[in-house]
Design an enzyme around this catalytic site. Structure first.
Site, PDB file in Angstrom:
ATOM      1  N   ASP A 192      34.856  38.914  37.331  1.00  0.00           N
ATOM      2  CA  ASP A 192      35.292  37.763  36.530  1.00  0.00           C
ATOM      3  C   ASP A 192      34.615  36.499  37.049  1.00  0.00           C
ATOM      4  O   ASP A 192      35.241  35.455  37.212  1.00  0.00           O
ATOM      5  CB  ASP A 192      36.809  37.615  36.570  1.00  0.00           C
ATOM      6  CG  ASP A 192      37.323  36.669  35.479  1.00  0.00           C
ATOM      7  OD1 ASP A 192      36.613  36.484  34.470  1.00  0.00           O
ATOM      8  OD2 ASP A 192      38.413  36.096  35.644  1.00  0.00           O
ATOM      9  N   GLU A 196      34.987  28.552  36.407  1.00  0.00           N
ATOM     10  CA  GLU A 196      36.343  28.249  36.866  1.00  0.00           C
ATOM     11  C   GLU A 196      36.692  28.963  38.160  1.00  0.00           C
ATOM     12  O   GLU A 196      37.600  28.545  38.876  1.00  0.00           O
ATOM     13  CB  GLU A 196      37.373  28.632  35.795  1.00  0.00           C
ATOM     14  CG  GLU A 196      37.241  27.866  34.497  1.00  0.00           C
ATOM     15  CD  GLU A 196      36.469  28.659  33.456  1.00  0.00           C
ATOM     16  OE1 GLU A 196      35.391  29.187  33.805  1.00  0.00           O
ATOM     17  OE2 GLU A 196      36.930  28.753  32.315  1.00  0.00           O
ATOM     18  N   ASP A 210      39.109  33.940  43.602  1.00  0.00           N
ATOM     19  CA  ASP A 210      39.865  34.691  42.589  1.00  0.00           C
ATOM     20  C   ASP A 210      39.324  36.110  42.405  1.00  0.00           C
ATOM     21  O   ASP A 210      38.575  36.400  41.482  1.00  0.00           O
ATOM     22  CB  ASP A 210      39.885  33.952  41.255  1.00  0.00           C
ATOM     23  CG  ASP A 210      41.103  34.346  40.414  1.00  0.00           C
ATOM     24  OD1 ASP A 210      41.700  35.389  40.716  1.00  0.00           O
ATOM     25  OD2 ASP A 210      41.452  33.617  39.477  1.00  0.00           O
TER      26      ASP A 210
END
Length: 686
Positions: A192, A196, A210
């Site tokens: 991912d 961001e 993340d």
């Protein structure tokens, strides 16, 4: 900023390694929630006195608890929980603390992925990857104490300047590649990767974060291991009992434990044998399903049958019947929420605009999937837009699968060539693919990095080049060149662990000059990358910027760690904009929206992002802005009282409860005033 000290943590669960005196045993007969909670505690126990690979600065063996920190404002959202600012009382050192609710993790069946995220953090020791300093738990929550990145995320930086000039683009892409190469060398796929999830440190260096959807690939098998596996497969029967046995093995693997655990620990110790951490995934954890004594006996019988079959023993009709019966018994006792575990490696993860074609087609992901995402990021840094965007997620997937992208008419040819070599449908043909000799060395040798000193990245004290827009504005075919500003876009937030919301656009005040530059400098230097303020609103997220329901905020105040949203301004009616259409299904006939906006809703240890909507009936309802689901309503009565708490926080008092809320747009006074206004108007009408 309001500081909130959380004091009611559990005495035995605040920190330390689980022991027989504090942790209950794993019973074979237990409820799902109880077994899962025990497994979760055992799987995510805090560090021992030795630091993790990711955390060379851990100072002592003292067990940390949440009581050692002052909890401040909400910084953002990770994959499975909110991230808050935490200040250590003893040292006054600031951290980003990720808070994960145990019951939510269990409810969403995410134990495995929380374990994987922690394991990736522990394995990773690189200046361009966020560091994990401490982990501990309370009765309700798990806590990750992470490196604080105070400059927001890469998307925030892109939106501040529109797009990066050549030098800054080159440097920051190199830092991303450096961190990505380290992850891939450990067999870690991010899955991912997007702006961001690329944070910026206080001195503006890249920090990848993340890993909630990350994957740890098994180590490559030796020729001897491959031969053994082939022999085992040849020994399996080809009749129906063999197929059923295979299914049974899959069903029995529906557990929070994994055979990969020991392999991962061995890999960790091989990187740094002096670093010791406690076991992150206990090999003895029980499945999260509810079982009975009879079912346990069935499981034992199944295992015996499978072992006999694998050894090449003869099976008869009775054995086949037992296998059929036992498999059906196990399947009937499997929760439907666990079935996705069977296909997790082939399931879709990631964000639509950055996901690779092979993930969409449900093929196995690999490290090459991250290279596709890297190409998308480079495109966005250079142009200010995402390369693939459709009006819906499905249409975006179609564009990705068909590789339908349009380049700006004046995009730097060197950058365009790099993007072309990364956005390749066949994963192994992507520049830097691990399946080709050279791997990342081939990527680093691209002309885009011709004059770049890769050794300079090891010296993090050396300041990076300033992030600034290029000299000329980038133009896409069909853009309205003389418009004072173009629409601003952020990628859709399609993942559970996303942490950014729509922010306002930058206005370009030099359009006429830029247009002249385009006309007069067709052969511009490769060091000039155009500026763009283009992006479009997500059709999947609430949009409150239409009509008279919103007031844009300056993009300079946005940050991935402090997600911002344009707050609604007073508007007495729904105007038919996209905002009204999105929320109309939750409104009654004749009901109008007075005010709406994003808030952080706190309840004990729970911190959730919600879209709060004030209507004229009056009502206060709140919606999950990701799932677009109605989550609840604050009961309205004559005694309802809004009160300002701080620059960000406000409280709504009802007879039975206080609702502690934090305005994402940093304007809680507007909420207080709007609610008071409705109270007065409803009182006068009565």
């Amino acid at each position: 900023m309001e500081n909130i000290v959380i004091t009611n943590t559990s005495g035995g669960g605040g920190g330390g390694v689980p022991s027989s005196s504090t942790d209950p045993p794993n019973n074979t007969t237990t409820t799902t929630a109880t077994a899962s909670a025990i497994d979760l505690n055992m799987s995510l126990s805090p560090f021992l006195s030795s630091p993790s690979l990711s955390s060379p600065s851990i100072q002592s063996a003292k067990k940390k608890t949440i009581e050692d920190f002052i909890i401040g404002k909400v910084l953002g959202e990770g994959s499975y929980g909110a991230v808050v600012l935490g200040t250590e009382k003893e040292t006054q050192q600031q951290y980003a603390i990720k808070i994960l609710e145990k019951k939510q993790i269990i409810k969403e069946n995410k134990i495995k992925y929380v374990q994987i995220e922690k394991e990736i953090f522990c394995k990773s020791n690189h200046p361009n990857i966020v560091k994990l300093f401490f982990t501990f738990r309370s009765e309700q929550c798990l806590y990750y104490v992470l490196e604080l990145c105070s400059q927001g995320d890469l998307l925030h930086q892109i939106k501040k300047v529109g797009s990066f000039d050549y030098r800054s683009c080159q440097y920051y892409v190199a830092e991303i590649i450096s961190g990505l190469e380290h992850l891939h060398s450990l067999g870690i796929v991010h899955r991912d990767l997007k702006p961001e999830n690329i944070l910026m440190s206080s001195d503006l260096h890249v920090k990848i974060t993340d890993f909630g959807t990350g994957k740890i690939l098994p180590p490559p098998q030796s020729s001897q291991q491959q031969q053994q596996q082939q022999q085992q497969q040849q020994q399996l029967p080809t009749n129906s009992s063999g197929n059923l046995s295979s299914l049974l093995n899959n069903v029995n693997n529906l557990s929070v434990s994994t055979d990969l655990t020991q392999q991962q620990q061995n890999r960790t110790s091989s990187v740094d044998s002096a670093s010791t951490t406690d076991s992150m995934i206990s090999p003895n954890l029980q499945p999260t399903t509810t079982t009975t004594n009879n079912n346990n006996n069935n499981n034992n019988n199944n295992n015996n049958n499978n072992n006999n079959t694998a050894a090449g023993s003869n099976t008869n009709t009775n054995t086949n019947t037992n296998i059929n019966t036992n498999i059906n018994a196990n399947i009937n006792n499997i929760k439907t929420t666990e079935i996705p575990k069977l296909t997790r490696n082939n399931s879709f993860v990631g964000t639509a605009e950055y996901v690779s074609p092979e993930l969409i087609s449900n093929k196995e992901t690999s490290t090459d999937s991250d290279l596709w995402a890297l190409g998308c990021i480079i495109y966005q840094m250079a142009s200010g837009r995402v390369p693939f965007r459709g009006k819906t997620e499905f249409l975006t997937f179609q564009k990705v699968s068909n590789r339908e992208l349009v380049y700006p008419i004046n995009m730097n040819p060197v950058i365009k060539d790099l993007v072309e070599k990364l956005l390749v449908i066949k994963p192994t043909d992507r520049l830097g693919s691990s399946s080709t000799p050279g791997g990342f060395d081939n990527l680093k040798a691209h002309p885009f990095f011709q004059d770049f000193n890769w050794s300079s990245l090891s010296n993090m004290s050396h300041p990076p080049p300033p992030i600034q827009p290029p000299q000329e504005k980038i133009i896409f075919d069909g853009d309205e060149l003389f418009s004072p500003s173009l629409d601003c876009t952020t990628p859709r937030n399609n993942n559970v662990d996303e942490n950014h919301q729509q922010n306002s656009c930058n206005n370009n005040n030099n359009n006429n000059n830029n247009i002249n530059n385009i006309n007069n400098n067709n052969n511009s230097s490769s060091n000039n990358i155009s500026n763009s303020n283009s992006n479009s609103n997500s059709s999947n997220n609430l949009n409150i910027s239409n009509g008279n329901l919103s007031t844009p905020r300056s993009s300079s105040s946005s940050s991935s760690q402090q997600p911002t949203q344009r707050s609604g301004s007073s508007g007495g009616s729904r105007d038919g904009g996209s905002s009204s259409n999105n929320i109309s299904k939750w409104l009654n006939n004749g009901e109008n929206v007075i005010y709406q906006g994003l808030v952080w809703k706190r309840k004990g240890f729970s911190i959730k992002k919600r879209q709060l909507i004030l209507t004229d009936t009056p009502r206060l309802i709140y919606i999950d802005p990701k799932k677009m689901e109605l989550k609840g309503e604050i009961p309205w009565s004559d005694s309802i009282k809004p009160k300002l708490k701080s620059n960000n926080n406000f409280v709504i008092k009802t007879p039975k409860r206080k609702y502690l809320l934090e305005d994402v747009a940093h304007n809680p006074q507007k909420w207080v005033d709007s609610i008071k206004s409705v109270i007065l108007s409803s009182g006068s009408s009565n």
